[in-house]
Motif scaffolding. Structure first.
Motif, PDB file in Angstrom:
ATOM      1  N   ALA A 184       0.840  -1.205   0.000  1.00  0.00           N
ATOM      2  CA  ALA A 184       0.000   0.000   0.000  1.00  0.00           C
ATOM      3  C   ALA A 184       0.871   1.249   0.000  1.00  0.00           C
ATOM      4  CB  ALA A 184      -0.928  -0.006   1.212  1.00  0.00           C
ATOM      5  N   LEU A 218      -2.512   9.941  -1.146  1.00  0.00           N
ATOM      6  CA  LEU A 218      -3.500   9.129  -0.428  1.00  0.00           C
ATOM      7  C   LEU A 218      -3.296   9.268   1.073  1.00  0.00           C
ATOM      8  CD1 LEU A 218      -2.995   6.094  -2.741  1.00  0.00           C
ATOM      9  CD2 LEU A 218      -5.121   7.369  -2.545  1.00  0.00           C
ATOM     10  N   LYS A 250     -10.073   3.772   2.778  1.00  0.00           N
ATOM     11  CA  LYS A 250     -10.240   2.317   2.875  1.00  0.00           C
ATOM     12  C   LYS A 250     -11.040   1.806   1.688  1.00  0.00           C
ATOM     13  CE  LYS A 250      -9.509   0.946   7.603  1.00  0.00           C
ATOM     14  NZ  LYS A 250      -9.506   2.188   8.392  1.00  0.00           N
ATOM     15  N   PHE A 290      -9.011   2.124  -1.646  1.00  0.00           N
ATOM     16  CA  PHE A 290      -8.032   1.077  -1.886  1.00  0.00           C
ATOM     17  C   PHE A 290      -8.669  -0.295  -2.131  1.00  0.00           C
ATOM     18  CE2 PHE A 290      -4.037   3.255  -0.485  1.00  0.00           C
ATOM     19  CZ  PHE A 290      -3.224   2.736  -1.481  1.00  0.00           C
TER      20      PHE A 290
END
Lengths: 449, 90
Positions: free
Chosen positions: B44, B59, B67, B70
């Motif tokens: 991530a 981000l 949340k 992604f």
């Protein structure tokens, strides 16, 4: 640390009026924190071990202290996989699950804690607990492979935190703000983001601080001086983000070797100085260096190190016993040292340590796996995020199938990527595997895929 | 998979060294993290850095939105497009 009669140690040894945390955008003072922790402590199941699965840093902290106040022990697992939790429950059958709703739970006694929902008891005096009480058990991959539980007494944790605090607070005894990009349940994060604010007048930022943009917001919300507790991985992301950041007084970095060029970039970008911390789960933080000035490490003054049979052993007043280090150290005459590699079985990815032999045992234990090996990919060591690879012999299972089952017991960062099925491993007559042969086979199979 | 999704998928495959996977193999509506590609938090972070460098979009985990952003290739791609057009409009 303030010692109380009978070897008891207070759960907080700082000015009680100060701000302890920022959580949910709110500032939380020491009194409110103690009220939260004591209220939850009364509601915990009556069992000796709490597997602390809280992900929210403030709830982790509240839960951690509630467990200690209740005379119980926090079990801090290396990961949050269902298989890891199952294994802990097998090893500690009288454990229960302390959580904040962020993790999938197996069927076991559990208590979910949340923000502001315990009855707000007024706490008079700061409570204390026996220094000899085992407050936490952390797990590390021992050289034999299986995770080894390491018991930490309350005395070890708080006295160790006080030693650590001395290396960043210095003349900033008036306190400041801490931001940590590492989780609270590994030793580095536990020491610097959970225990540190309990013994020094600092505010720990408990909301998200993972992506560079979050870290920037976090720093902006804290009083100065500011300390950022981080890793090479996060620092590299910060530099690459090209964002502007508030001034940071000290950046602490651990979990993987920090390149001095990256350290220099971070120092410029954050108008800071970067201290690299060296330690291990067995003993906590032990030494530091300032990589842009000096490549050599120095042990904290409170740590005594001695060579014994080619290995280095450390002891300190706060440690219950002497700890033998897994690393090879090369000393200079003035006591400074260089790190000369690690035990060959250990791998470190994303700040977490695992034993290759344990990973191999996990792989070989899967049904339908006839042979297999997990090993370093060629680029390993250049980047902290380097991944492992696996070659597997199996007639009955697919690579995807194996990957899915392995993922239930192996932390994601240690999951081999790729996992390749092969007809056989190039074992010598003695059963040994040569690295060159494995890389060749990986390469051939890549071409075929 | 539309053009923007393919561009983002190629970026993800490249930055994460997903050598087993071609960009077009990533199903736009499949979870990126739990299951699916089985990515983790290190991935991530790598994706966030690459997105910042390629699109200038930063981000944040703190946003409730992130949340869900992604969640899939499609949601991430749509979020980036929205942020880019917001920036161009301002």
């Amino acid at each position: 640390m303030m010692r109380t009669p009978g070897g008891r140690l207070a759960v907080l040894s700082r000015k009680p009026a100060g701000q302890l945390a920022i959580s949910g955008g709110r500032t939380i003072d020491c009194g409110s924190f103690l009220a939260d922790a004591t209220a939850w402590a009364e509601r915990l199941p009556d069992r000796p071990y709490a597997i602390n699965l809280c992900v929210d840093r403030y709830l982790f902290l509240v839960g951690f202290i509630a467990v200690v106040l209740r005379g119980q022990c926090n079990l801090l697992l290396p990961g949050r996989q269902p298989g890891t939790i199952h294994e802990a429950l097998r090893s500690f059958p009288d454990a229960w699950l302390l959580h904040d709703g962020a993790v999938e739970l197996p069927d076991a006694i559990a208590l979910g804690i949340s923000h502001g929902s315990a009855s707000a008891a007024h706490v008079g005096a700061i409570p204390d607990v026996p220094g000899a009480q085992t407050a936490a058990i952390v797990f590390t991959s021992g050289s034999t492979g299986a995770p080894q539980p390491m018991r930490k007494s309350w005395h070890t944790l708080v006295e160790g935190a006080r030693v650590n605090a001395g290396y960043v607070s210095g003349d900033a005894a008036g306190g400041g703000g801490l931001v940590a990009t590492v989780p609270p349940w590994h030793m580095y994060g536990l020491e610097w983001s959970v225990l540190f604010p309990l013994v020094a007048d600092w505010t720990i930022y408990c909301d998200e601080a993972f992506f560079p943009a979050d870290i920037r917001v976090a720093l902006g919300k804290l009083p100065g001086p500011r300390v950022l507790v981080s890793t090479p991985l996060h620092l590299r992301a910060i530099v690459k983000s090209r964002l502007r950041f508030p001034r940071v007084d000290t950046v602490l970095c651990a979990t993987a070797p920090l390149d001095s060029g990256l350290a220099r970039d971070v120092e410029q970008l954050l108008s800071t100085h970067v201290l690299e911390i060296y330690g291990c789960s067995e003993a906590g933080s032990l030494a530091y260096r300032w990589p842009v000035r000096d490549a050599a490490w120095r042990f904290f003054r409170e740590i005594d190190a001695e060579m014994s049979g080619g290995r280095v052993r450390v002891c300190a007043a706060h440690l219950a016993e002497t700890v033998q280090l897994a690393d090879t150290l090369e000393f200079q005459t003035d006591g400074r040292f260089s790190l000369r590699g690690r035990d060959g079985d250990m791998v470190k990815i994303g700040g977490r340590r695992a034993s290759l032999s344990e990973l191999n045992n996990r792989l070989l234990a899967l049904e339908g796996v006839d042979d297999g090996i997990v090993f370093y990919p060629p680029s390993f060591g250049l980047e902290d995020s380097g991944r492992l690879s696996a070659l597997v012999v199996s007639v009955s299972r697919s690579a995807e199938d194996i990957r899915q089952e392995l993922a239930t017991v192996v932390d994601n960062v240690f999951m081999p990527r790729p996992i390749r099925l092969v007809d056989g491993l190039p074992r010598s007559d003695a059963g040994k595997l040569r690295r060159e042969d494995l890389l060749k086979l990986l390469h051939v199979e890549r071409g075929r895929a | 998979m539309n053009h923007e999704e393919h561009r983002l998928a190629a970026l993800i495959v490249d930055v994460l060294n997903l050598e087993d996977i071609r960009p077009e193999d990533i199903e736009p509506t499949e979870p990126l993290f739990d299951g699916g590609l089985n990515l983790d938090s290190i991935d991530a972070l790598e994706i966030a850095v690459a997105v910042a460098q390629s699109y200038g979009v930063h981000l944040r985990a703190e946003d409730e939105e992130t949340k869900s952003v992604f969640a899939t290739l499609r949601s991430l791609s749509e979020y980036i497009e929205r942020q880019v057009s917001l920036r161009q409009a301002s």
